[in-house]
Design an enzyme around this catalytic site. Structure first.
Site, PDB file in Angstrom:
ATOM      1  N   GLY A  46      -3.453  -4.599   6.815  1.00  0.00           N
ATOM      2  CA  GLY A  46      -2.406  -4.776   7.815  1.00  0.00           C
ATOM      3  C   GLY A  46      -2.085  -3.450   8.471  1.00  0.00           C
ATOM      4  N   GLN A  51       2.451   2.741  13.235  1.00  0.00           N
ATOM      5  CA  GLN A  51       1.559   3.577  12.416  1.00  0.00           C
ATOM      6  C   GLN A  51       0.521   4.325  13.243  1.00  0.00           C
ATOM      7  OE1 GLN A  51       0.897   0.196   9.424  1.00  0.00           O
ATOM      8  NE2 GLN A  51       0.634   2.034   8.194  1.00  0.00           N
ATOM      9  N   CYS A  90       0.004   1.745   1.334  1.00  0.00           N
ATOM     10  CA  CYS A  90       0.194   1.797   2.786  1.00  0.00           C
ATOM     11  C   CYS A  90      -0.765   2.833   3.362  1.00  0.00           C
ATOM     12  CB  CYS A  90       1.633   2.188   3.091  1.00  0.00           C
ATOM     13  SG  CYS A  90       2.002   2.302   4.848  1.00  0.00           S
ATOM     14  N   LEU A  91      -1.415   2.505   4.471  1.00  0.00           N
ATOM     15  CA  LEU A  91      -2.337   3.457   5.103  1.00  0.00           C
ATOM     16  C   LEU A  91      -1.615   4.723   5.544  1.00  0.00           C
ATOM     17  CD1 LEU A  91      -4.526   1.032   7.262  1.00  0.00           C
ATOM     18  CD2 LEU A  91      -5.123   2.104   5.087  1.00  0.00           C
ATOM     19  N   HIS A 132       5.737  -6.346   4.329  1.00  0.00           N
ATOM     20  CA  HIS A 132       5.441  -4.909   4.418  1.00  0.00           C
ATOM     21  C   HIS A 132       5.334  -4.461   5.875  1.00  0.00           C
ATOM     22  CE1 HIS A 132       3.152  -1.205   2.950  1.00  0.00           C
ATOM     23  NE2 HIS A 132       2.899  -1.212   4.241  1.00  0.00           N
ATOM     24  N   GLU A 133       4.599  -5.244   6.678  1.00  0.00           N
ATOM     25  CA  GLU A 133       4.372  -4.841   8.070  1.00  0.00           C
ATOM     26  C   GLU A 133       5.631  -5.019   8.916  1.00  0.00           C
ATOM     27  OE1 GLU A 133       1.839  -3.122   8.543  1.00  0.00           O
ATOM     28  OE2 GLU A 133       0.732  -3.740   6.758  1.00  0.00           O
ATOM     29  N   HIS A 136       7.851  -2.122   8.568  1.00  0.00           N
ATOM     30  CA  HIS A 136       7.434  -0.970   9.398  1.00  0.00           C
ATOM     31  C   HIS A 136       8.123  -0.971  10.768  1.00  0.00           C
ATOM     32  CE1 HIS A 136       4.380   1.385   7.363  1.00  0.00           C
ATOM     33  NE2 HIS A 136       3.668   0.323   7.033  1.00  0.00           N
TER      34      HIS A 136
HETATM   35 NI    NI Z   1       2.191   0.164   5.561  1.00  0.00          NI
END
Ligand code: NI
Length: 152
Positions: A46, A51, A90-91, A132-133, A136
């Site tokens: 995701g 991000q 998380c990236l 999670h997304e 963000h």
């Molecule tokens: Ni993330």
């Protein structure tokens, strides 16, 4: 294929709130395609536009389960059920992982990449990805909700 650089760690943009999307033109379509390319390249499931430094309410998800590339624009959680305590990463926070509490089942309403409204329900990994997304988009990171850190 166009990769965008992923903002990480203490980059202040990650703590900002994203804005609603009202334009579904070429610029938005290119951003969505780049987000998928960037997410696949980084081997994530995701990615939120913030991000890659764009404060717009756009999320792409591919958990590999649903077999589809999900695009969620201006998403809102409308129903949740149960809970799961599973590992999350998380990236934007490389090299870390932790157990967080998320609902087991989540229904989201969103717009697709053409601006058409739809609803989708996900369980397990997909439910976790929705939460999670969407976090963000409001400057919230999973490290704000850690129950237990996982050693890596
Ligand atoms: Ni993330």
């Amino acid at each position: 294929m166009a990769l965008r650089s992923i903002r990480t760690n203490d980059d202040p943009v990650l703590r900002k709130t994203s804005r609603d999307v009202e334009d579904f033109g070429l610029r938005t379509q290119m951003l969505i395609d780049d987000m998928f390319d960037t997410m696949y390249d980084a081997e994530g499931v995701g990615l939120a536009a913030v991000q890659v430094g764009i404060l717009k309410k756009i999320i792409v998800i591919d958990t590999g389960e649903a077999g589809e590339k999900l695009v969620l624009i201006n998403p809102e959680i409308i129903r949740t059920e149960g809970e799961q305590h599973t590992q999350e990463g998380c990236l934007s926070l490389p090299g870390r992982a932790a157990i967080c509490n998320r609902p087991q089942k989540v229904t989201v309403k969103a717009l697709d990449r053409s601006g058409n409204p739809y609803e989708i329900t996900g369980e397990g990994l997909l439910a976790k990805a929705f939460c999670h997304e969407i976090d963000h988009l409001y400057g919230v990171l999973y490290i704000d909700k850690v129950e237990e850190w996982v050693q890596r």
